[in-house]
Design an enzyme around this catalytic site. Sequence first.
Site, PDB file in Angstrom:
ATOM      1  N   HIS A  12      25.936  22.730  -4.994  1.00 12.69           N
ATOM      2  CA  HIS A  12      25.258  23.693  -4.112  1.00 12.69           C
ATOM      3  C   HIS A  12      23.904  24.069  -4.712  1.00 12.69           C
ATOM      4  O   HIS A  12      23.785  24.994  -5.502  1.00 12.69           O
ATOM      5  CB  HIS A  12      26.143  24.936  -3.938  1.00 12.69           C
ATOM      6  CG  HIS A  12      25.671  25.869  -2.865  1.00 12.69           C
ATOM      7  ND1 HIS A  12      26.483  26.315  -1.842  1.00 12.69           N
ATOM      8  CD2 HIS A  12      24.467  26.444  -2.627  1.00 12.69           C
ATOM      9  CE1 HIS A  12      25.807  27.114  -1.043  1.00 12.69           C
ATOM     10  NE2 HIS A  12      24.569  27.223  -1.506  1.00 12.69           N
ATOM     11  N   HIS A  14      19.703  24.257  -3.395  1.00  9.81           N
ATOM     12  CA  HIS A  14      18.706  24.100  -2.322  1.00  9.81           C
ATOM     13  C   HIS A  14      17.404  23.550  -2.907  1.00  9.81           C
ATOM     14  O   HIS A  14      16.873  24.108  -3.870  1.00  9.81           O
ATOM     15  CB  HIS A  14      18.425  25.445  -1.652  1.00  9.81           C
ATOM     16  CG  HIS A  14      19.605  26.015  -0.926  1.00  9.81           C
ATOM     17  ND1 HIS A  14      19.751  25.926   0.436  1.00  9.81           N
ATOM     18  CD2 HIS A  14      20.713  26.674  -1.383  1.00  9.81           C
ATOM     19  CE1 HIS A  14      20.893  26.522   0.793  1.00  9.81           C
ATOM     20  NE2 HIS A  14      21.498  26.976  -0.287  1.00  9.81           N
ATOM     21  N   ASP A  16      14.382  23.568  -1.491  1.00  6.74           N
ATOM     22  CA  ASP A  16      13.234  24.478  -1.318  1.00  6.74           C
ATOM     23  C   ASP A  16      13.303  25.690  -2.256  1.00  6.74           C
ATOM     24  O   ASP A  16      12.275  26.295  -2.550  1.00  6.74           O
ATOM     25  CB  ASP A  16      13.091  24.931   0.151  1.00  6.74           C
ATOM     26  CG  ASP A  16      14.391  25.367   0.785  1.00  6.74           C
ATOM     27  OD1 ASP A  16      15.445  25.286   0.113  1.00  6.74           O
ATOM     28  OD2 ASP A  16      14.389  25.796   1.950  1.00  6.74           O
ATOM     29  N   GLY A 158      21.499  30.260   6.183  1.00  6.86           N
ATOM     30  CA  GLY A 158      20.763  31.365   6.801  1.00  6.86           C
ATOM     31  C   GLY A 158      21.585  32.632   6.734  1.00  6.86           C
ATOM     32  O   GLY A 158      22.652  32.646   6.115  1.00  6.86           O
ATOM     33  N   HIS A 185      28.087  27.679   4.493  1.00  7.16           N
ATOM     34  CA  HIS A 185      27.872  28.956   3.803  1.00  7.16           C
ATOM     35  C   HIS A 185      28.705  30.010   4.537  1.00  7.16           C
ATOM     36  O   HIS A 185      28.473  30.254   5.727  1.00  7.16           O
ATOM     37  CB  HIS A 185      26.410  29.402   3.917  1.00  7.16           C
ATOM     38  CG  HIS A 185      25.470  28.777   2.946  1.00  7.16           C
ATOM     39  ND1 HIS A 185      24.991  27.514   3.091  1.00  7.16           N
ATOM     40  CD2 HIS A 185      24.892  29.275   1.818  1.00  7.16           C
ATOM     41  CE1 HIS A 185      24.160  27.254   2.090  1.00  7.16           C
ATOM     42  NE2 HIS A 185      24.069  28.298   1.308  1.00  7.16           N
ATOM     43  N   GLU A 188      29.517  35.161   2.054  1.00  7.77           N
ATOM     44  CA  GLU A 188      28.516  35.567   1.059  1.00  7.77           C
ATOM     45  C   GLU A 188      27.972  36.935   1.484  1.00  7.77           C
ATOM     46  O   GLU A 188      28.159  37.933   0.805  1.00  7.77           O
ATOM     47  CB  GLU A 188      27.390  34.524   1.004  1.00  7.77           C
ATOM     48  CG  GLU A 188      26.245  34.882   0.053  1.00  7.77           C
ATOM     49  CD  GLU A 188      25.046  33.936   0.193  1.00  7.77           C
ATOM     50  OE1 GLU A 188      24.921  33.280   1.236  1.00  7.77           O
ATOM     51  OE2 GLU A 188      24.231  33.885  -0.737  1.00  7.77           O
ATOM     52  N   ASP A 265      22.535  27.442  -6.930  1.00  4.91           N
ATOM     53  CA  ASP A 265      22.025  27.837  -5.610  1.00  4.91           C
ATOM     54  C   ASP A 265      20.535  27.494  -5.526  1.00  4.91           C
ATOM     55  O   ASP A 265      20.143  26.657  -4.724  1.00  4.91           O
ATOM     56  CB  ASP A 265      22.258  29.332  -5.323  1.00  4.91           C
ATOM     57  CG  ASP A 265      22.374  29.633  -3.846  1.00  4.91           C
ATOM     58  OD1 ASP A 265      22.370  28.688  -3.044  1.00  4.91           O
ATOM     59  OD2 ASP A 265      22.462  30.825  -3.484  1.00  4.91           O
TER      60      ASP A 265
HETATM   61 ZN   LIG Z   1      23.074  28.424  -0.639  1.00  9.03          ZN
END
Ligand SMILES: [Zn+2]
Length: 320
Positions: A12, A14, A16, A158, A185, A188, A265
């Site tokens: 997991h 990202h 960006d 998101g 996701h 969370e 993350d």
């Molecule tokens: Zn994430």
Amino acid sequence: MDYKNIPKVELHIHLDGSVRPKTIAELANISLEEAISLSVAPAKCHDLNDYLTRFALPISIMNSKENLERIAYELAQDLKNDNVIYAEIRFAPMQHVSADLSDDDIITSILKGLHKVNIKTNLILCMLRNHIDVVNYQVIDLAKKYLGKGVCAIDLAGDEAIYPTKKFAKLFEYAKIQHVPFTIHAGEADGVDSINAAINFGAYRIGHGINCILDEKTMNLIKDKNISLEICPTSNIQTNSVTNINKHPIYEFYKKGIKISINTDNRTVSNVTLTSEYELLSKTFGFTVQDFYQINSSALKASFASSETKALLLGRLENR
Ligand SMILES: [Zn+2]
């Protein structure tokens, strides 16, 4: 203890949220200080939505084939340096599409950058909760096109508190028909309803899922169904999903026999490496090298890698 030397599996992360600050500064033509202040989140954000504001600047520079290739290449180097032997890197392709940049350009440029470094990786394509359905269906079709050719799955990302998981049932129905694997996701920024929706859609991996700690029944369901939770400790503190690291449920999950993986993350937004996360978990909960080996083996088994890759890499985890 040298946590850097432990062979790691990361499921997991990202793209960006993991662009080097120096690269952001250079490509956005701003100072390094400015790049850091705009893209690294504080130790405590107001909530997930606040944390997500740090992605605007890195996303703005992921706007050409050259930039995407460079950013992917640099992340692969950072993963290698962290002794990650297998990574599933995710991003939302539709955020980068423009008149000059097609979805095919985006995927091929990122794969080109990743493949310059000798490390096993796969891409997970994120649908976004704030995108309209038609755009999210395109992500599933894109994943299908590149499945087994550098792409391994889709995800839904998101703010889940604003856009509840249960609203996305049709997308995952379609993904199942297309035989595109998925992780979601959930749990969370939202509670157990979100996690149960993801389970009902057929997810056998859940991004975060930490709020299942609030409901014994959901926790047991996750354990019984062998669902693997992608845990990102520091990020959970920053988004205020967990008050502080001592209150993080990761050790409770592990003790209970729930399958977990440990992840950053976002290496830049959360300002961490997997090595620093292992150190933190070891210091806080007493996780040992043997525990990390167990977690990495289980993460590899829960990954979307081919069975050949899994067999090969399992051997490398064992020969640590
Ligand atoms: Zn994430």
